[in-house]
Motif scaffolding. Sequence first.
Motif, mmCIF file in Angstrom:
data_model
loop_
_atom_site.group_PDB
_atom_site.id
_atom_site.type_symbol
_atom_site.label_atom_id
_atom_site.label_comp_id
_atom_site.label_asym_id
_atom_site.label_seq_id
_atom_site.Cartn_x
_atom_site.Cartn_y
_atom_site.Cartn_z
ATOM 1 N N ILE A 1 -0.730 12.597 -20.709
ATOM 2 C CA ILE A 1 -1.379 12.501 -19.392
ATOM 3 C C ILE A 1 -2.325 11.305 -19.356
ATOM 4 C CG2 ILE A 1 -3.057 13.646 -17.880
ATOM 5 C CD1 ILE A 1 -1.749 16.308 -18.713
ATOM 6 N N THR A 2 -3.119 11.154 -20.405
ATOM 7 C CA THR A 2 -4.041 10.023 -20.471
ATOM 8 C C THR A 2 -3.289 8.698 -20.477
ATOM 9 O OG1 THR A 2 -5.571 11.406 -21.704
ATOM 10 C CG2 THR A 2 -5.974 9.047 -21.763
ATOM 11 N N GLN A 3 -2.178 8.636 -21.211
ATOM 12 C CA GLN A 3 -1.397 7.399 -21.282
ATOM 13 C C GLN A 3 -0.786 7.049 -19.924
ATOM 14 O OE1 GLN A 3 -1.237 5.475 -24.083
ATOM 15 N NE2 GLN A 3 -0.349 3.985 -22.704
ATOM 16 N N VAL A 4 -0.273 8.045 -19.213
ATOM 17 C CA VAL A 4 0.307 7.796 -17.890
ATOM 18 C C VAL A 4 -0.761 7.283 -16.933
ATOM 19 C CG1 VAL A 4 1.339 8.925 -15.878
ATOM 20 C CG2 VAL A 4 2.216 9.409 -18.161
ATOM 21 N N LEU A 5 -1.939 7.902 -16.957
ATOM 22 C CA LEU A 5 -3.023 7.457 -16.073
ATOM 23 C C LEU A 5 -3.503 6.051 -16.426
ATOM 24 C CD1 LEU A 5 -5.080 10.735 -15.700
ATOM 25 C CD2 LEU A 5 -3.669 9.621 -13.982
ATOM 26 N N MET A 6 -3.581 5.750 -17.723
ATOM 27 C CA MET A 6 -3.998 4.403 -18.140
ATOM 28 C C MET A 6 -2.963 3.355 -17.737
ATOM 29 S SD MET A 6 -5.808 5.180 -21.826
ATOM 30 C CE MET A 6 -5.202 3.681 -22.485
ATOM 31 N N ASP A 7 -1.682 3.679 -17.887
ATOM 32 C CA ASP A 7 -0.636 2.741 -17.477
ATOM 33 C C ASP A 7 -0.688 2.476 -15.980
ATOM 34 O OD1 ASP A 7 0.236 2.550 -20.080
ATOM 35 O OD2 ASP A 7 1.908 3.975 -19.808
ATOM 36 N N TYR A 8 -0.912 3.529 -15.195
ATOM 37 C CA TYR A 8 -0.999 3.339 -13.746
ATOM 38 C C TYR A 8 -2.230 2.521 -13.368
ATOM 39 C CZ TYR A 8 -0.924 4.200 -8.780
ATOM 40 O OH TYR A 8 -0.902 4.026 -7.427
ATOM 41 N N PHE A 9 -3.351 2.770 -14.028
ATOM 42 C CA PHE A 9 -4.551 1.987 -13.754
ATOM 43 C C PHE A 9 -4.329 0.518 -14.100
ATOM 44 C CE2 PHE A 9 -8.645 0.178 -15.046
ATOM 45 C CZ PHE A 9 -9.341 0.320 -13.862
ATOM 46 N N ASN A 10 -3.682 0.250 -15.241
ATOM 47 C CA ASN A 10 -3.384 -1.134 -15.605
ATOM 48 C C ASN A 10 -2.450 -1.784 -14.598
ATOM 49 O OD1 ASN A 10 -4.983 -1.131 -17.881
ATOM 50 N ND2 ASN A 10 -3.329 -0.425 -19.214
ATOM 51 N N PHE B 1 0.821 -1.207 0.000
ATOM 52 C CA PHE B 1 0.000 0.000 0.000
ATOM 53 C C PHE B 1 0.859 1.263 0.000
ATOM 54 C CE2 PHE B 1 -2.791 -3.217 1.923
ATOM 55 C CZ PHE B 1 -3.797 -3.183 0.981
ATOM 56 N N VAL B 2 1.978 1.208 0.688
ATOM 57 C CA VAL B 2 2.895 2.352 0.686
ATOM 58 C C VAL B 2 3.468 2.564 -0.717
ATOM 59 C CG1 VAL B 2 5.084 3.214 1.597
ATOM 60 C CG2 VAL B 2 3.438 2.131 3.130
ATOM 61 N N ASP B 3 3.817 1.472 -1.397
ATOM 62 C CA ASP B 3 4.315 1.574 -2.775
ATOM 63 C C ASP B 3 3.265 2.159 -3.708
ATOM 64 O OD1 ASP B 3 6.757 0.545 -2.072
ATOM 65 O OD2 ASP B 3 6.266 -1.514 -2.690
ATOM 66 N N ILE B 4 2.035 1.689 -3.566
ATOM 67 C CA ILE B 4 0.958 2.198 -4.417
ATOM 68 C C ILE B 4 0.724 3.680 -4.159
ATOM 69 C CG2 ILE B 4 -1.538 2.076 -4.811
ATOM 70 C CD1 ILE B 4 -1.305 -0.967 -4.399
ATOM 71 N N LEU B 5 0.710 4.079 -2.902
ATOM 72 C CA LEU B 5 0.497 5.486 -2.561
ATOM 73 C C LEU B 5 1.646 6.360 -3.043
ATOM 74 C CD1 LEU B 5 -1.275 7.578 -1.146
ATOM 75 C CD2 LEU B 5 0.027 7.120 0.927
ATOM 76 N N SER B 6 2.873 5.906 -2.865
ATOM 77 C CA SER B 6 4.008 6.712 -3.313
ATOM 78 C C SER B 6 4.031 6.835 -4.833
ATOM 79 C CB SER B 6 5.320 6.130 -2.799
ATOM 80 O OG SER B 6 5.579 4.881 -3.395
ATOM 81 N N ASP B 7 3.691 5.754 -5.548
ATOM 82 C CA ASP B 7 3.601 5.835 -7.007
ATOM 83 C C ASP B 7 2.507 6.812 -7.442
ATOM 84 O OD1 ASP B 7 5.630 4.004 -7.268
ATOM 85 O OD2 ASP B 7 4.295 2.298 -7.666
ATOM 86 N N ALA B 8 1.365 6.764 -6.764
ATOM 87 C CA ALA B 8 0.256 7.657 -7.105
ATOM 88 C C ALA B 8 0.633 9.117 -6.859
ATOM 89 C CB ALA B 8 -0.987 7.280 -6.306
ATOM 90 N N LEU B 9 1.281 9.391 -5.744
ATOM 91 C CA LEU B 9 1.674 10.772 -5.447
ATOM 92 C C LEU B 9 2.718 11.269 -6.438
ATOM 93 C CD1 LEU B 9 1.824 10.743 -1.552
ATOM 94 C CD2 LEU B 9 0.139 11.836 -3.016
ATOM 95 N N ILE C 1 3.045 10.306 -9.551
ATOM 96 C CA ILE C 1 2.344 10.539 -10.820
ATOM 97 C C ILE C 1 1.562 11.843 -10.764
ATOM 98 C CG2 ILE C 1 0.450 9.695 -12.272
ATOM 99 C CD1 ILE C 1 1.537 6.877 -11.793
ATOM 100 N N VAL C 2 0.906 12.112 -9.644
ATOM 101 C CA VAL C 2 0.148 13.365 -9.503
ATOM 102 C C VAL C 2 1.084 14.563 -9.597
ATOM 103 C CG1 VAL C 2 -1.144 14.761 -7.843
ATOM 104 C CG2 VAL C 2 -1.782 12.395 -8.230
ATOM 105 N N ILE C 3 2.216 14.497 -8.920
ATOM 106 C CA ILE C 3 3.176 15.602 -8.966
ATOM 107 C C ILE C 3 3.693 15.800 -10.382
ATOM 108 C CG2 ILE C 3 5.495 16.311 -8.233
ATOM 109 C CD1 ILE C 3 4.805 15.043 -5.496
ATOM 110 N N LYS C 4 3.990 14.699 -11.068
ATOM 111 C CA LYS C 4 4.511 14.784 -12.437
ATOM 112 C C LYS C 4 3.483 15.386 -13.389
ATOM 113 C CE LYS C 4 5.262 10.839 -14.453
ATOM 114 N NZ LYS C 4 5.828 9.581 -14.967
ATOM 115 N N LEU C 5 2.231 14.946 -13.295
ATOM 116 C CA LEU C 5 1.204 15.434 -14.203
ATOM 117 C C LEU C 5 0.828 16.892 -13.923
ATOM 118 C CD1 LEU C 5 -1.148 12.335 -14.459
ATOM 119 C CD2 LEU C 5 0.704 13.009 -15.975
#
Length: 89
Positions: free
Chosen positions: A69-78, A6-14, A16-20
């Motif tokens: 942006i759409t591609q990054v979000l789709m990759d993260y969702f996958n 869960f920490v890995d998922i949260l850190s990856d999400a944060l 990605i948000v900062i990057k986008l």
Amino acid sequence: MEPEVFVDILSDALFIVIKLVSAIVIPGLLIGLVVAVFQAATSINEQTLSFLPRLIITIMALIAGGHWITQVLMDYFNLLVMRIPEIAG
């Protein structure tokens, strides 16, 4: 189900948000700085002169980077969908 997952998922999400968000905000900040220097040099204090260029650059950044942006979000969702067995099991 380890807490590190869960920490890995949260850190990856944060990250990605900062990057986008930075891909959208930084061009507007740079144009705002240029316009502010121009206004200070010419003593023009018009509010629309500082707002309109930032708005246009932000919209252009969204148009230019929308596919990325759409591609990054789709990759993260996958990635999240692929990690469901790791989380559930």
